[in-house]
Design a protein around this motif. Structure first.
Motif, PDB file in Angstrom:
ATOM      1  N   LEU A  38      -7.086   5.134  -1.219  1.00  0.00           N
ATOM      2  CA  LEU A  38      -5.483   5.494  -1.819  1.00  0.00           C
ATOM      3  C   LEU A  38      -5.236   6.695  -1.156  1.00  0.00           C
ATOM      4  N   GLU A  39      -5.990   7.778  -1.091  1.00  0.00           N
ATOM      5  CA  GLU A  39      -5.776   9.309  -0.810  1.00  0.00           C
ATOM      6  C   GLU A  39      -5.114   9.203   0.682  1.00  0.00           C
ATOM      7  N   PHE A  40      -5.751   8.510   1.591  1.00  0.00           N
ATOM      8  CA  PHE A  40      -5.255   8.310   2.989  1.00  0.00           C
ATOM      9  C   PHE A  40      -4.009   7.500   2.890  1.00  0.00           C
ATOM     10  N   VAL A  41      -3.777   6.527   2.477  1.00  0.00           N
ATOM     11  CA  VAL A  41      -2.285   5.639   2.605  1.00  0.00           C
ATOM     12  C   VAL A  41      -1.120   6.420   1.639  1.00  0.00           C
ATOM     13  N   LEU A  42      -1.644   7.088   0.647  1.00  0.00           N
ATOM     14  CA  LEU A  42      -0.391   7.644  -0.440  1.00  0.00           C
ATOM     15  C   LEU A  42      -0.044   9.112   0.225  1.00  0.00           C
ATOM     16  N   HIS A  43      -0.819   9.873   0.617  1.00  0.00           N
ATOM     17  CA  HIS A  43      -0.568  11.216   0.649  1.00  0.00           C
ATOM     18  C   HIS A  43       0.474  11.479   1.697  1.00  0.00           C
ATOM     19  N   PRO A  44       0.480  10.974   2.789  1.00  0.00           N
ATOM     20  CA  PRO A  44       1.662  11.040   3.665  1.00  0.00           C
ATOM     21  C   PRO A  44       3.043  10.835   2.920  1.00  0.00           C
ATOM     22  N   TRP A  45       2.901  10.253   1.916  1.00  0.00           N
ATOM     23  CA  TRP A  45       4.315   9.927   1.155  1.00  0.00           C
ATOM     24  C   TRP A  45       4.658  10.918   0.084  1.00  0.00           C
ATOM     25  N   GLN A  46       3.660  11.773  -0.286  1.00  0.00           N
ATOM     26  CA  GLN A  46       3.653  12.521  -1.453  1.00  0.00           C
ATOM     27  C   GLN A  46       5.052  13.282  -1.404  1.00  0.00           C
ATOM     28  N   SER A  47       5.545  13.864  -0.205  1.00  0.00           N
ATOM     29  CA  SER A  47       6.960  14.673  -0.475  1.00  0.00           C
ATOM     30  C   SER A  47       8.108  13.676  -0.901  1.00  0.00           C
ATOM     31  N   VAL A  48       7.987  12.452  -0.559  1.00  0.00           N
ATOM     32  CA  VAL A  48       8.799  11.557  -1.228  1.00  0.00           C
ATOM     33  C   VAL A  48       8.701  11.359  -2.724  1.00  0.00           C
ATOM     34  N   LEU A  49       7.420  11.184  -3.100  1.00  0.00           N
ATOM     35  CA  LEU A  49       6.945  10.624  -4.502  1.00  0.00           C
ATOM     36  C   LEU A  49       7.160  11.830  -5.467  1.00  0.00           C
ATOM     37  N   ASP A  50       6.961  13.183  -4.761  1.00  0.00           N
ATOM     38  CA  ASP A  50       7.203  14.333  -5.761  1.00  0.00           C
ATOM     39  C   ASP A  50       8.750  14.452  -6.106  1.00  0.00           C
ATOM     40  N   CYS A  51       9.511  13.871  -5.398  1.00  0.00           N
ATOM     41  CA  CYS A  51      11.032  14.140  -5.639  1.00  0.00           C
ATOM     42  C   CYS A  51      11.531  12.922  -6.602  1.00  0.00           C
ATOM     43  N   ALA A  52      10.748  11.840  -6.957  1.00  0.00           N
ATOM     44  CA  ALA A  52      11.318  10.767  -7.356  1.00  0.00           C
ATOM     45  C   ALA A  52      10.851  11.122  -8.819  1.00  0.00           C
ATOM     46  N   LYS A  53      11.921  10.554  -9.833  1.00  0.00           N
ATOM     47  CA  LYS A  53      11.738  10.502 -11.099  1.00  0.00           C
ATOM     48  C   LYS A  53      10.599   9.599 -11.777  1.00  0.00           C
ATOM     49  N   GLU A  54      10.674   8.562 -11.088  1.00  0.00           N
ATOM     50  CA  GLU A  54       9.393   7.403 -11.513  1.00  0.00           C
ATOM     51  C   GLU A  54       8.924   6.864 -10.338  1.00  0.00           C
ATOM     52  N   THR A  55       7.684   6.773 -10.296  1.00  0.00           N
ATOM     53  CA  THR A  55       6.811   6.068  -9.227  1.00  0.00           C
ATOM     54  C   THR A  55       5.924   5.028  -9.645  1.00  0.00           C
ATOM     55  N   TYR A  56       5.749   3.832  -9.204  1.00  0.00           N
ATOM     56  CA  TYR A  56       4.756   2.743  -9.604  1.00  0.00           C
ATOM     57  C   TYR A  56       4.033   2.259  -8.441  1.00  0.00           C
TER      58      TYR A  56
END
Length: 460
Positions: free
Chosen positions: A261-279
């Motif tokens: 999960l660290e490998f597949v999610l971390h590249p998206w982190q800049s987008v995730l951090d700017c979202a109000k809600e992440t699922y």
């Protein structure tokens, strides 16, 4: 002889050797998450800060092609709108209600802040006096909760699929299609990526980087829904990560849940951090949560990436298509109507009773530095007493349709006892209500209902 045939496998289980993933040096910096997400009630005449208003009327849930045909009146206290066709405005009042000093309060805000039974006028001057001389007639009923919205805030669907995994009938693209009518002017994207982070990790990272560059030019994605369709190792719960790169026979290999999960999610982190809600929806077999080590690793990753909610399933051979009703209910109640997922989950399950015969559903949400974990299980007094599976045949004598049932009302712990009907067989089963279990009213039928059972997090 018995006839046999082969069909495509739908469940997401199997076995694969576990390998460590190559270590990547990710940057530690994380953009701060944008503020917002919850609406606060105020005094009737207090106008809130600027908000992005809904595009559909809270009453009829429809839009408007033109201002002349059917204008949408924007509430000054929340993001909701109401259309002209749902109101019976008195003649010759159009100019007055469109005055620069006039504010509008939707029917939902009125019900929230006004005294019980107070008439609804809708349009007000700054001093609180009403524009209309008599109350405003509403010509429609409220089809959703008074706390709901009809939101069209930008939504991004990210579907990560194990390379060469067949996802025919997957509910994830179906959920995206269901939402498209709400986004007549854009604001919704669906991106599907086939990953192989074992033999081609750089290709995955390059693909994600290119997608993010494109996405950042379009919208600030307020809601991000990630689905991961993959297999999990039946015994260890490790997540299939791609094909072996050892030069031998081509076969899948897996990785530990936390590392994967660290490998597949971390590249998206800049987008995730700017979202109000992440699922995060984990569309894979239940060994991921049934294995203690795998479940603990998953929880660590969920906390680290600050996800708003994670949904997982514990069926040994989980079939993702069976979760279609649950995912569609999620898109309607949580993404469109903006209900908090924990408040909406019972109603979501109420539309998914058949799913309960296949699997339990786990909901993980943040709670300070740890998680609140709830298992939702379907109980049926004949087939799944207290959410436990009753064998279809007696394991001792082999008899089918073999059970006498009894409910021990005076036991104090609400026990069900099942005994074999074969008088020469002494096989029996006892099922006790799980500790802390609560019956849900939504979707309840005679003798069966969903239950919520709290679980302790495995984080240290």
């Amino acid at each position: 002889m018995a006839c046999t045939k082969m069909t495509a496998k739908k469940s997401n289980g199997g076995s694969a050797p576990c390998v460590p993933l190559k270590t990547l040096k990710f940057t530690k910096s994380r953009p701060s998450r944008i503020s917002g997400g919850e609406l606060e009630g105020g005094e009737p005449m207090e106008v809130s800060e600027t908000v992005h208003h809904n595009g559909f009327c809270i009453l009829c849930r429809d839009g408007s092609a033109s201002f002349q045909e059917n204008p949408l009146f924007m509430c000054n206290h929340c993001p909701r709108v109401m259309c002209r066709l749902c109101m019976e405005l008195p003649l010759d009042t159009e100019d007055a209600i469109l005055g620069e000093d006039v504010s509008f309060m939707c029917i939902c805000c009125h019900m929230k802040v006004a005294e019980e039974g107070a008439p609804y006028f809708g349009f007000y001057y700054p001093d609180g006096t009403t524009v209309l001389k008599s109350f405003l007639h509403i010509q429609a009923s409220l089809e959703v909760s008074a706390l709901a919205e009809i939101s069209a805030a930008p939504i991004l669907f990210i579907h990560l699929v194990l390379i060469d995994l067949k996802t025919t009938g997957s509910p994830f693209p179906f959920a995206h299609s269901f939402l498209q009518p709400y986004f007549t002017s854009g604001g919704i994207e669906y991106r599907e990526i086939a990953y192989d982070i074992i033999s081609a990790p750089d290709a995955y990272l390059k693909t994600v980087t290119q997608i993010i560059k494109t996405l950042n030019k379009a919208f600030v994605w307020e809601h991000i829904v990630i689905g991961i369709s993959t297999h999990t190792d039946n015994d260890q719960g490790d997540i299939f990560a791609g094909y072996s790169d050892d030069g031998g026979d081509k076969h899948y290999v897996s990785a530990g849940s936390d590392q994967f999960l660290e490998f597949v999610l971390h590249p998206w982190q800049s987008v995730l951090d700017c979202a109000k809600e992440t699922y995060l929806w984990l569309l894979c077999c239940g060994s991921l949560v049934n294995n203690t080590d795998a479940f603990a690793g998953m929880q660590s990753a969920v906390v680290r990436h600050k996800l708003s909610a994670t949904i997982a399933f514990n069926a040994r051979c989980f079939q993702p298509s069976f979760a279609s009703h649950l995912l569609l209910a999620f898109t309607e109640h949580v993404l469109v109507e903006r209900c908090p997922i924990r408040s909406a989950f019972g109603e979501m399950l109420g539309q998914s009773s058949k799913l309960g015969r296949h699997t339990d559903v786990l909901l993980l949400t943040p709670l300070e530095a740890t998680l609140q974990i709830t298992k939702f299980t379907w109980g049926d007094t004949k087939f799944r007493p207290w959410g436990c599976f009753l064998p279809i045949q007696c394991p001792t004598c082999g008899r089918t349709n073999s059970w006498h049932s009894a409910y021990a009302r005076d036991s104090g712990n609400k026990t069900y006892l099942f005994e074999c009907k074969n008088t020469s067989c002494d096989q029996s089963f006892t099922f006790i209500q799980p500790t802390g279990a609560t019956m849900l009213s939504s979707g309840r039928k005679q003798g069966c209902s969903w239950m919520e059972v709290p679980m302790e997090p495995l984080l240290t």
